[in-house]
Design an enzyme around this catalytic site. Structure first.
Site, short mmCIF file in Angstrom:
data_model
loop_
_atom_site.label_atom_id
_atom_site.label_comp_id
_atom_site.label_asym_id
_atom_site.label_seq_id
_atom_site.Cartn_x
_atom_site.Cartn_y
_atom_site.Cartn_z
N SER A 119 2.32 60.32 37.64
CA SER A 119 3.35 59.85 38.57
C SER A 119 4.01 58.57 38.09
CB SER A 119 2.72 59.54 39.93
OG SER A 119 2.23 60.68 40.53
N HIS A 140 6.78 65.82 35.11
CA HIS A 140 6.41 65.32 36.44
C HIS A 140 6.91 66.28 37.52
CE1 HIS A 140 6.71 61.81 39.53
NE2 HIS A 140 5.60 62.51 39.69
N GLU A 152 10.79 66.03 36.72
CA GLU A 152 11.28 64.83 36.03
C GLU A 152 10.62 64.84 34.66
OE1 GLU A 152 9.86 61.11 37.80
OE2 GLU A 152 11.85 60.25 37.57
N ASN A 190 9.40 57.69 41.40
CA ASN A 190 8.46 56.84 42.13
C ASN A 190 8.84 55.36 42.13
OD1 ASN A 190 6.84 58.79 43.22
ND2 ASN A 190 5.74 59.07 41.29
N1 CAA Z 1 2.50 74.51 49.35
C1 CAA Z 1 3.32 75.57 49.21
N2 CAA Z 1 4.36 75.83 50.05
C2 CAA Z 1 4.53 74.98 51.08
C3 CAA Z 1 3.71 73.87 51.31
C4 CAA Z 1 2.65 73.64 50.39
N3 CAA Z 1 1.82 72.58 50.50
N4 CAA Z 1 4.14 73.22 52.40
C5 CAA Z 1 5.21 73.91 52.86
N5 CAA Z 1 5.45 74.96 52.06
C6 CAA Z 1 6.54 75.93 52.22
C7 CAA Z 1 6.37 76.71 53.49
O1 CAA Z 1 5.62 77.87 53.27
C8 CAA Z 1 7.80 77.05 53.86
O2 CAA Z 1 8.27 78.15 53.12
P1 CAA Z 1 8.76 79.46 53.90
O3 CAA Z 1 9.23 79.05 55.25
O4 CAA Z 1 9.83 79.94 53.00
O5 CAA Z 1 7.53 80.30 53.91
C9 CAA Z 1 8.61 75.89 53.34
O6 CAA Z 1 7.79 75.22 52.39
C10 CAA Z 1 9.00 74.99 54.47
O7 CAA Z 1 7.79 74.61 55.13
P2 CAA Z 1 7.66 74.35 56.68
O8 CAA Z 1 8.68 75.16 57.42
O9 CAA Z 1 6.23 74.49 57.05
O10 CAA Z 1 7.92 72.81 56.85
P3 CAA Z 1 9.16 71.95 56.42
O11 CAA Z 1 10.45 72.63 56.68
O12 CAA Z 1 8.89 70.62 57.00
O13 CAA Z 1 9.03 71.82 54.84
C11 CAA Z 1 8.28 70.51 53.03
C12 CAA Z 1 7.87 71.35 54.22
C13 CAA Z 1 9.03 71.38 52.02
C14 CAA Z 1 7.01 69.99 52.39
C15 CAA Z 1 9.24 69.37 53.54
O14 CAA Z 1 8.63 68.69 54.62
C16 CAA Z 1 9.58 68.37 52.48
O15 CAA Z 1 10.46 68.61 51.65
N6 CAA Z 1 8.90 67.21 52.50
C17 CAA Z 1 9.12 66.16 51.53
C18 CAA Z 1 8.39 66.51 50.26
C19 CAA Z 1 8.58 65.46 49.21
O16 CAA Z 1 9.24 64.45 49.36
N7 CAA Z 1 7.93 65.70 48.06
C20 CAA Z 1 7.92 64.76 46.98
C21 CAA Z 1 6.68 63.92 47.09
S1 CAA Z 1 6.62 62.66 45.85
C22 CAA Z 1 6.07 63.46 44.49
O17 CAA Z 1 5.75 64.62 44.48
C23 CAA Z 1 5.98 62.63 43.26
C24 CAA Z 1 4.78 61.79 43.08
O18 CAA Z 1 4.45 61.51 41.94
C25 CAA Z 1 4.02 61.21 44.19
P1 NAD Z 2 -6.06 65.51 43.26
O1 NAD Z 2 -7.02 64.44 43.60
O2 NAD Z 2 -5.62 66.48 44.32
O3 NAD Z 2 -6.61 66.40 42.04
C1 NAD Z 2 -7.08 65.86 40.84
C2 NAD Z 2 -8.05 66.89 40.23
O4 NAD Z 2 -8.38 66.48 38.89
C3 NAD Z 2 -9.37 67.00 41.00
O5 NAD Z 2 -9.63 68.35 41.31
C4 NAD Z 2 -10.41 66.42 40.02
O6 NAD Z 2 -11.67 67.06 40.11
C5 NAD Z 2 -9.76 66.72 38.68
N1 NAD Z 2 -10.22 65.87 37.59
C6 NAD Z 2 -10.41 64.52 37.60
N2 NAD Z 2 -10.82 64.09 36.38
C7 NAD Z 2 -10.85 65.21 35.58
C8 NAD Z 2 -11.18 65.44 34.21
N3 NAD Z 2 -11.54 64.43 33.40
N4 NAD Z 2 -11.11 66.69 33.74
C9 NAD Z 2 -10.74 67.73 34.52
N5 NAD Z 2 -10.41 67.58 35.84
C10 NAD Z 2 -10.48 66.33 36.35
O7 NAD Z 2 -4.79 64.77 42.63
P2 NAD Z 2 -3.25 65.26 42.59
O8 NAD Z 2 -2.58 64.78 43.81
O9 NAD Z 2 -3.22 66.70 42.22
O10 NAD Z 2 -2.71 64.36 41.39
C11 NAD Z 2 -2.95 64.70 40.04
C12 NAD Z 2 -1.96 63.98 39.13
O11 NAD Z 2 -0.63 64.36 39.51
C13 NAD Z 2 -2.00 62.45 39.21
O12 NAD Z 2 -1.69 61.92 37.95
C14 NAD Z 2 -0.90 62.15 40.21
O13 NAD Z 2 -0.38 60.85 40.06
C15 NAD Z 2 0.12 63.20 39.83
N6 NAD Z 2 1.08 63.56 40.88
C16 NAD Z 2 0.69 63.60 42.19
C17 NAD Z 2 1.60 63.97 43.15
C18 NAD Z 2 1.21 64.03 44.61
O14 NAD Z 2 2.10 64.09 45.47
N7 NAD Z 2 -0.06 64.04 44.95
C19 NAD Z 2 2.91 64.31 42.79
C20 NAD Z 2 3.28 64.29 41.43
C21 NAD Z 2 2.34 63.91 40.48
#
Ligand code: CAA
Ligand code: NAD
Length: 283
Positions: A119, A140, A152, A190
Protein backbone atom coordinates in the site's frame (compact mmCIF):
# COMPACT_ATOMS: atom_id res chain seq x y z
CA UNK A 1 5.65 -11.80 -22.00
CA UNK A 2 2.96 -14.46 -21.71
CA UNK A 3 1.90 -15.32 -18.17
CA UNK A 4 0.48 -18.80 -17.61
CA UNK A 5 1.04 -19.46 -13.94
CA UNK A 6 0.64 -16.77 -11.27
CA UNK A 7 1.42 -17.23 -7.59
CA UNK A 8 -0.23 -15.11 -4.90
CA UNK A 9 1.59 -14.96 -1.57
CA UNK A 10 -0.70 -14.14 1.36
CA UNK A 11 -4.28 -15.41 1.29
CA UNK A 12 -5.76 -12.57 3.37
CA UNK A 13 -8.43 -10.16 2.17
CA UNK A 14 -6.29 -8.83 -0.70
CA UNK A 15 -4.54 -12.08 -1.69
CA UNK A 16 -7.82 -14.01 -1.93
CA UNK A 17 -9.32 -11.32 -4.19
CA UNK A 18 -6.20 -11.23 -6.39
CA UNK A 19 -6.24 -15.03 -6.76
CA UNK A 20 -9.93 -14.86 -7.73
CA UNK A 21 -9.51 -12.22 -10.46
CA UNK A 22 -6.39 -14.01 -11.82
CA UNK A 23 -8.26 -17.33 -12.04
CA UNK A 24 -11.21 -15.53 -13.67
CA UNK A 25 -8.73 -14.23 -16.27
CA UNK A 26 -7.92 -17.86 -17.13
CA UNK A 27 -4.54 -18.13 -15.39
CA UNK A 28 -3.33 -21.11 -13.36
CA UNK A 29 -3.05 -19.73 -9.81
CA UNK A 30 -1.12 -20.90 -6.75
CA UNK A 31 -2.52 -19.40 -3.53
CA UNK A 32 0.10 -19.48 -0.79
CA UNK A 33 0.08 -18.63 2.93
CA UNK A 34 1.90 -19.69 6.09
CA UNK A 35 -0.59 -22.39 7.13
CA UNK A 36 -3.45 -24.46 5.70
CA UNK A 37 -5.86 -22.58 7.95
CA UNK A 38 -5.02 -19.23 6.28
CA UNK A 39 -5.14 -20.68 2.75
CA UNK A 40 -8.50 -22.36 3.48
CA UNK A 41 -9.87 -19.08 4.80
CA UNK A 42 -8.86 -17.36 1.54
CA UNK A 43 -10.40 -20.13 -0.56
CA UNK A 44 -13.59 -19.83 1.53
CA UNK A 45 -13.86 -16.12 0.68
CA UNK A 46 -13.37 -16.86 -3.04
CA UNK A 47 -16.02 -19.60 -2.96
CA UNK A 48 -18.47 -17.24 -1.22
CA UNK A 49 -17.88 -14.46 -3.78
CA UNK A 50 -18.36 -16.85 -6.72
CA UNK A 51 -21.49 -18.39 -5.16
CA UNK A 52 -22.99 -14.88 -5.01
CA UNK A 53 -22.20 -14.46 -8.72
CA UNK A 54 -23.99 -17.77 -9.45
CA UNK A 55 -26.99 -16.73 -7.33
CA UNK A 56 -27.19 -13.43 -9.23
CA UNK A 57 -27.01 -15.24 -12.59
CA UNK A 58 -23.64 -13.69 -13.54
CA UNK A 59 -21.87 -17.07 -13.68
CA UNK A 60 -22.98 -20.66 -14.05
CA UNK A 61 -22.19 -23.30 -11.42
CA UNK A 62 -19.80 -24.90 -13.95
CA UNK A 63 -17.94 -21.62 -14.46
CA UNK A 64 -17.64 -21.23 -10.68
CA UNK A 65 -16.14 -24.73 -10.39
CA UNK A 66 -13.77 -24.09 -13.31
CA UNK A 67 -12.46 -20.92 -11.62
CA UNK A 68 -11.99 -22.68 -8.27
CA UNK A 69 -10.31 -25.58 -10.12
CA UNK A 70 -7.64 -23.17 -11.40
CA UNK A 71 -6.48 -22.34 -7.85
CA UNK A 72 -3.95 -24.66 -6.21
CA UNK A 73 -3.40 -24.17 -2.46
CA UNK A 74 0.18 -24.01 -1.14
CA UNK A 75 2.09 -23.66 2.11
CA UNK A 76 5.46 -24.48 0.51
CA UNK A 77 7.24 -21.44 -0.97
CA UNK A 78 9.15 -23.73 -3.36
CA UNK A 79 5.94 -23.90 -5.41
CA UNK A 80 7.19 -20.53 -6.78
CA UNK A 81 9.68 -22.43 -8.97
CA UNK A 82 6.87 -22.92 -11.55
CA UNK A 83 5.49 -19.36 -11.46
CA UNK A 84 5.84 -16.86 -14.32
CA UNK A 85 4.52 -14.07 -12.13
CA UNK A 86 4.30 -13.60 -8.35
CA UNK A 87 2.06 -11.11 -6.53
CA UNK A 88 3.01 -10.60 -2.89
CA UNK A 89 0.14 -9.59 -0.56
CA UNK A 90 1.51 -10.24 2.95
CA UNK A 91 1.75 -7.93 5.97
CA UNK A 92 2.74 -4.27 5.30
CA UNK A 93 6.22 -4.51 6.84
CA UNK A 94 9.47 -3.82 4.98
CA UNK A 95 11.61 -6.43 6.82
CA UNK A 96 9.08 -9.20 6.25
CA UNK A 97 8.56 -8.25 2.60
CA UNK A 98 12.30 -7.97 1.77
CA UNK A 99 13.01 -11.32 3.43
CA UNK A 100 10.30 -12.89 1.22
CA UNK A 101 11.58 -11.19 -1.97
CA UNK A 102 15.12 -12.50 -1.27
CA UNK A 103 13.73 -16.04 -1.07
CA UNK A 104 11.58 -15.58 -4.18
CA UNK A 105 14.61 -14.30 -6.11
CA UNK A 106 16.39 -17.59 -5.30
CA UNK A 107 13.44 -19.90 -6.02
CA UNK A 108 11.79 -18.46 -9.14
CA UNK A 109 13.11 -18.80 -12.74
CA UNK A 110 15.00 -15.84 -14.21
CA UNK A 111 12.03 -14.71 -16.33
CA UNK A 112 9.60 -14.43 -13.38
CA UNK A 113 8.22 -10.97 -12.54
CA UNK A 114 7.94 -10.23 -8.81
CA UNK A 115 5.12 -7.78 -7.98
CA UNK A 116 4.18 -6.33 -4.61
CA UNK A 117 0.67 -5.28 -3.61
CA UNK A 118 2.17 -2.98 -0.97
CA UNK A 119 0.00 0.00 0.00
CA UNK A 120 2.88 2.37 0.63
CA UNK A 121 6.36 0.81 0.87
CA UNK A 122 9.07 1.84 -1.63
CA UNK A 123 9.24 -0.59 -4.57
CA UNK A 124 12.83 0.50 -5.27
CA UNK A 125 13.92 -0.68 -1.80
CA UNK A 126 12.11 -4.02 -2.17
CA UNK A 127 13.66 -4.48 -5.64
CA UNK A 128 17.16 -3.72 -4.32
CA UNK A 129 17.29 -6.97 -2.30
CA UNK A 130 16.89 -9.01 -5.51
CA UNK A 131 19.24 -9.61 -8.43
CA UNK A 132 16.43 -8.65 -10.85
CA UNK A 133 15.30 -5.11 -9.91
CA UNK A 134 14.15 -4.58 -13.52
CA UNK A 135 11.55 -7.32 -12.97
CA UNK A 136 10.20 -5.95 -9.67
CA UNK A 137 7.12 -3.71 -9.72
CA UNK A 138 4.23 -2.47 -7.56
CA UNK A 139 0.82 -3.85 -8.51
CA UNK A 140 -1.52 -2.15 -6.07
CA UNK A 141 -5.01 -3.64 -6.17
CA UNK A 142 -7.89 -1.91 -4.38
CA UNK A 143 -10.16 -3.50 -1.79
CA UNK A 144 -12.54 -5.31 -2.48
CA UNK A 145 -10.45 -6.63 -5.39
CA UNK A 146 -13.25 -8.32 -7.37
CA UNK A 147 -15.23 -5.04 -7.45
CA UNK A 148 -12.73 -2.17 -7.74
CA UNK A 149 -11.54 -1.25 -11.25
CA UNK A 150 -8.15 0.33 -10.44
CA UNK A 151 -4.69 -1.19 -10.29
CA UNK A 152 -2.14 1.47 -9.35
CA UNK A 153 1.08 0.31 -11.03
CA UNK A 154 4.25 1.60 -9.40
CA UNK A 155 7.54 1.69 -11.25
CA UNK A 156 10.63 1.33 -9.11
CA UNK A 157 13.79 3.13 -10.18
CA UNK A 158 14.99 0.12 -12.19
CA UNK A 159 11.66 -1.36 -13.37
CA UNK A 160 11.92 -2.10 -17.12
CA UNK A 161 9.43 -1.03 -19.79
CA UNK A 162 8.85 -4.70 -20.62
CA UNK A 163 7.88 -5.46 -17.01
CA UNK A 164 5.50 -2.49 -17.02
CA UNK A 165 3.93 -3.62 -20.32
CA UNK A 166 3.39 -7.15 -19.00
CA UNK A 167 1.67 -5.78 -15.89
CA UNK A 168 -0.52 -3.44 -17.96
CA UNK A 169 -1.58 -6.40 -20.16
CA UNK A 170 -2.22 -8.60 -17.14
CA UNK A 171 -4.33 -5.83 -15.54
CA UNK A 172 -6.45 -5.60 -18.72
CA UNK A 173 -6.89 -9.39 -18.79
CA UNK A 174 -8.21 -9.12 -15.21
CA UNK A 175 -10.68 -6.49 -16.44
CA UNK A 176 -8.93 -3.71 -14.48
CA UNK A 177 -7.52 -0.34 -15.46
CA UNK A 178 -3.81 0.16 -14.77
CA UNK A 179 -2.68 3.68 -13.83
CA UNK A 180 1.07 4.28 -13.82
CA UNK A 181 2.65 6.22 -10.96
CA UNK A 182 6.17 6.73 -9.66
CA UNK A 183 7.69 5.38 -6.48
CA UNK A 184 6.99 7.80 -3.61
CA UNK A 185 5.64 6.92 -0.14
CA UNK A 186 1.94 6.01 -0.34
CA UNK A 187 2.07 6.48 -4.15
CA UNK A 188 -1.03 8.50 -5.18
CA UNK A 189 -3.93 6.51 -3.73
CA UNK A 190 -2.85 6.31 -0.12
CA UNK A 191 -1.06 9.66 -0.05
CA UNK A 192 -4.50 11.18 -0.58
CA UNK A 193 -6.84 8.64 1.06
CA UNK A 194 -5.03 7.91 4.33
CA UNK A 195 -4.53 11.50 5.54
CA UNK A 196 -8.31 11.93 5.08
CA UNK A 197 -8.97 8.79 7.16
CA UNK A 198 -6.42 9.94 9.78
CA UNK A 199 -8.16 13.34 9.99
CA UNK A 200 -11.51 11.56 10.48
CA UNK A 201 -9.92 9.68 13.40
CA UNK A 202 -8.68 13.01 14.84
CA UNK A 203 -12.28 14.29 14.69
CA UNK A 204 -13.31 11.41 16.98
CA UNK A 205 -10.17 11.75 19.18
CA UNK A 206 -10.75 15.48 19.72
CA UNK A 207 -14.46 15.02 20.38
CA UNK A 208 -15.61 16.89 17.28
CA UNK A 209 -18.15 14.14 16.53
CA UNK A 210 -18.96 10.45 17.00
CA UNK A 211 -17.74 7.89 14.42
CA UNK A 212 -21.32 7.57 13.15
CA UNK A 213 -21.62 11.35 12.66
CA UNK A 214 -18.24 11.63 10.90
CA UNK A 215 -19.23 8.83 8.51
CA UNK A 216 -22.68 10.29 7.83
CA UNK A 217 -21.17 13.70 6.99
CA UNK A 218 -18.84 12.18 4.41
CA UNK A 219 -21.44 9.79 2.97
CA UNK A 220 -24.36 12.21 2.68
CA UNK A 221 -22.33 15.38 2.21
CA UNK A 222 -19.62 14.16 -0.15
CA UNK A 223 -21.28 11.10 -1.70
CA UNK A 224 -18.55 8.74 -0.51
CA UNK A 225 -19.81 5.13 -0.74
CA UNK A 226 -18.48 4.42 2.77
CA UNK A 227 -17.68 6.86 5.57
CA UNK A 228 -13.91 7.14 6.31
CA UNK A 229 -14.12 5.25 9.62
CA UNK A 230 -16.14 2.39 8.10
CA UNK A 231 -13.53 2.34 5.33
CA UNK A 232 -10.67 2.32 7.88
CA UNK A 233 -12.27 -0.70 9.60
CA UNK A 234 -12.65 -2.33 6.17
CA UNK A 235 -9.00 -1.74 5.17
CA UNK A 236 -7.73 -2.86 8.61
CA UNK A 237 -6.55 -0.40 11.27
CA UNK A 238 -3.11 -2.08 11.43
CA UNK A 239 -2.67 -1.48 7.70
CA UNK A 240 -3.89 2.15 8.09
CA UNK A 241 -1.32 2.74 10.86
CA UNK A 242 1.52 1.17 8.82
CA UNK A 243 0.66 3.43 5.87
CA UNK A 244 0.54 6.61 8.03
CA UNK A 245 3.92 5.68 9.53
CA UNK A 246 5.43 5.23 6.06
CA UNK A 247 4.02 8.61 4.92
CA UNK A 248 5.30 10.30 8.10
CA UNK A 249 8.77 8.75 7.88
CA UNK A 250 9.12 8.91 4.10
CA UNK A 251 7.84 12.45 3.50
CA UNK A 252 9.07 13.89 6.81
CA UNK A 253 6.11 16.23 7.31
CA UNK A 254 4.27 16.37 10.64
CA UNK A 255 0.94 16.60 8.82
CA UNK A 256 1.22 12.83 8.32
CA UNK A 257 1.55 11.97 12.04
CA UNK A 258 -0.74 9.04 12.90
CA UNK A 259 -3.55 9.93 15.31
CA UNK A 260 -2.86 8.58 18.84
CA UNK A 261 -6.33 7.00 18.87
CA UNK A 262 -5.37 4.90 15.82
CA UNK A 263 -2.24 3.68 17.66
CA UNK A 264 -4.30 2.89 20.74
CA UNK A 265 -6.85 0.81 18.82
CA UNK A 266 -4.12 -1.17 17.04
CA UNK A 267 -2.32 -1.81 20.36
CA UNK A 268 -5.64 -3.04 21.80
CA UNK A 269 -5.99 -5.48 18.90
CA UNK A 270 -8.96 -3.52 17.52
CA UNK A 271 -8.01 -3.97 13.89
CA UNK A 272 -11.44 -3.31 12.37
CA UNK A 273 -13.64 -5.77 10.53
CA UNK A 274 -11.03 -8.56 10.47
CA UNK A 275 -10.72 -8.69 14.30
CA UNK A 276 -14.43 -8.03 15.01
CA UNK A 277 -13.87 -4.56 16.49
CA UNK A 278 -12.56 -1.19 15.35
CA UNK A 279 -14.54 2.03 15.23
CA UNK A 280 -17.56 -0.29 15.04
CA UNK A 281 -18.34 -3.81 16.27
CA UNK A 282 -18.80 -6.70 13.80
CA UNK A 283 -20.50 -10.06 14.30
N1 CAA B 1 -15.84 -8.80 -1.91
C1 CAA B 1 -16.42 -9.00 -3.11
N2 CAA B 1 -17.51 -8.31 -3.54
C2 CAA B 1 -18.02 -7.39 -2.70
C3 CAA B 1 -17.49 -7.13 -1.43
C4 CAA B 1 -16.35 -7.88 -1.03
N3 CAA B 1 -15.73 -7.68 0.15
N4 CAA B 1 -18.22 -6.18 -0.84
C5 CAA B 1 -19.19 -5.83 -1.71
N5 CAA B 1 -19.07 -6.56 -2.83
C6 CAA B 1 -19.93 -6.46 -4.02
C7 CAA B 1 -21.33 -6.88 -3.69
O1 CAA B 1 -21.51 -8.25 -3.91
C8 CAA B 1 -22.15 -6.06 -4.67
O2 CAA B 1 -22.16 -6.66 -5.94
P1 CAA B 1 -23.55 -7.09 -6.59
O3 CAA B 1 -24.63 -6.22 -6.03
O4 CAA B 1 -23.28 -6.86 -8.03
O5 CAA B 1 -23.66 -8.52 -6.19
C9 CAA B 1 -21.36 -4.80 -4.86
O6 CAA B 1 -20.04 -5.08 -4.41
C10 CAA B 1 -21.99 -3.68 -4.09
O7 CAA B 1 -22.07 -4.12 -2.73
P2 CAA B 1 -23.23 -3.73 -1.73
O8 CAA B 1 -24.49 -3.45 -2.50
O9 CAA B 1 -23.27 -4.74 -0.64
O10 CAA B 1 -22.71 -2.43 -1.01
P3 CAA B 1 -22.25 -1.06 -1.60
O11 CAA B 1 -23.10 -0.61 -2.73
O12 CAA B 1 -22.05 -0.21 -0.42
O13 CAA B 1 -20.81 -1.37 -2.23
C11 CAA B 1 -18.48 -1.31 -1.91
C12 CAA B 1 -19.78 -1.95 -1.49
C13 CAA B 1 -18.22 -1.60 -3.39
C14 CAA B 1 -17.38 -1.94 -1.08
C15 CAA B 1 -18.61 0.25 -1.70
O14 CAA B 1 -19.05 0.51 -0.39
C16 CAA B 1 -17.32 0.98 -1.93
O15 CAA B 1 -16.95 1.25 -3.07
N6 CAA B 1 -16.63 1.33 -0.84
C17 CAA B 1 -15.36 2.03 -0.91
C18 CAA B 1 -14.27 1.04 -1.22
C19 CAA B 1 -12.94 1.70 -1.31
O16 CAA B 1 -12.76 2.89 -1.15
N7 CAA B 1 -11.92 0.87 -1.56
C20 CAA B 1 -10.55 1.31 -1.59
C21 CAA B 1 -9.95 1.07 -0.23
S1 CAA B 1 -8.30 1.67 -0.13
C22 CAA B 1 -7.38 0.48 -0.86
O17 CAA B 1 -7.85 -0.56 -1.26
C23 CAA B 1 -5.92 0.76 -0.96
C24 CAA B 1 -5.08 0.49 0.23
O18 CAA B 1 -3.90 0.24 0.03
C25 CAA B 1 -5.57 0.59 1.61
P1 NAD C 1 -4.35 -9.53 5.75
O1 NAD C 1 -3.89 -9.37 7.15
O2 NAD C 1 -5.81 -9.71 5.45
O3 NAD C 1 -3.59 -10.76 5.04
C1 NAD C 1 -2.20 -10.95 5.06
C2 NAD C 1 -1.94 -12.45 4.87
O4 NAD C 1 -0.53 -12.64 4.65
C3 NAD C 1 -2.32 -13.28 6.10
O5 NAD C 1 -3.16 -14.35 5.70
C4 NAD C 1 -0.97 -13.78 6.63
O6 NAD C 1 -1.03 -15.07 7.20
C5 NAD C 1 -0.13 -13.80 5.36
N1 NAD C 1 1.31 -13.73 5.59
C6 NAD C 1 1.98 -12.91 6.45
N2 NAD C 1 3.32 -13.12 6.35
C7 NAD C 1 3.48 -14.08 5.38
C8 NAD C 1 4.61 -14.73 4.81
N3 NAD C 1 5.86 -14.43 5.19
N4 NAD C 1 4.40 -15.65 3.85
C9 NAD C 1 3.16 -15.98 3.44
N5 NAD C 1 2.03 -15.39 3.94
C10 NAD C 1 2.21 -14.46 4.91
O7 NAD C 1 -3.78 -8.26 4.96
P2 NAD C 1 -4.34 -7.56 3.63
O8 NAD C 1 -5.31 -6.52 4.03
O9 NAD C 1 -4.71 -8.61 2.65
O10 NAD C 1 -3.03 -6.78 3.14
C11 NAD C 1 -1.99 -7.45 2.46
C12 NAD C 1 -1.13 -6.44 1.72
O11 NAD C 1 -1.95 -5.71 0.79
C13 NAD C 1 -0.45 -5.37 2.59
O12 NAD C 1 0.78 -5.03 2.04
C14 NAD C 1 -1.43 -4.21 2.50
O13 NAD C 1 -0.82 -2.98 2.77
C15 NAD C 1 -1.85 -4.32 1.05
N6 NAD C 1 -3.15 -3.71 0.72
C16 NAD C 1 -4.19 -3.76 1.62
C17 NAD C 1 -5.40 -3.21 1.27
C18 NAD C 1 -6.56 -3.24 2.22
O14 NAD C 1 -7.54 -2.51 2.01
N7 NAD C 1 -6.54 -4.06 3.26
C19 NAD C 1 -5.57 -2.62 0.01
C20 NAD C 1 -4.50 -2.61 -0.90
C21 NAD C 1 -3.28 -3.17 -0.53
Amino acid sequence: MEIKKLMVIGAGQMGAGIAQVAAQAGLEVILHDLSDEFVDRGLGVITKNLSRDVQKGRKTADEKQAIIGKITPSTDLNAAKDADFVVEAIVENMDVKTSLFKQLDEITPAHTILASNTSSLPITEIAAVTKRPEKVIGMHFMNPVPVMKLIEVIRGLATSDETYRTVAELSAAMNKTAVEVNDFPGFVSNRILLPMINEAIYCVYEGVATPEAVDEVMKLGMNHPMGPLTLADFIGLDTCLYIMEILHEGLGDSKYRPCPLLRKYVKAGWLGRKSGRGFYKYE
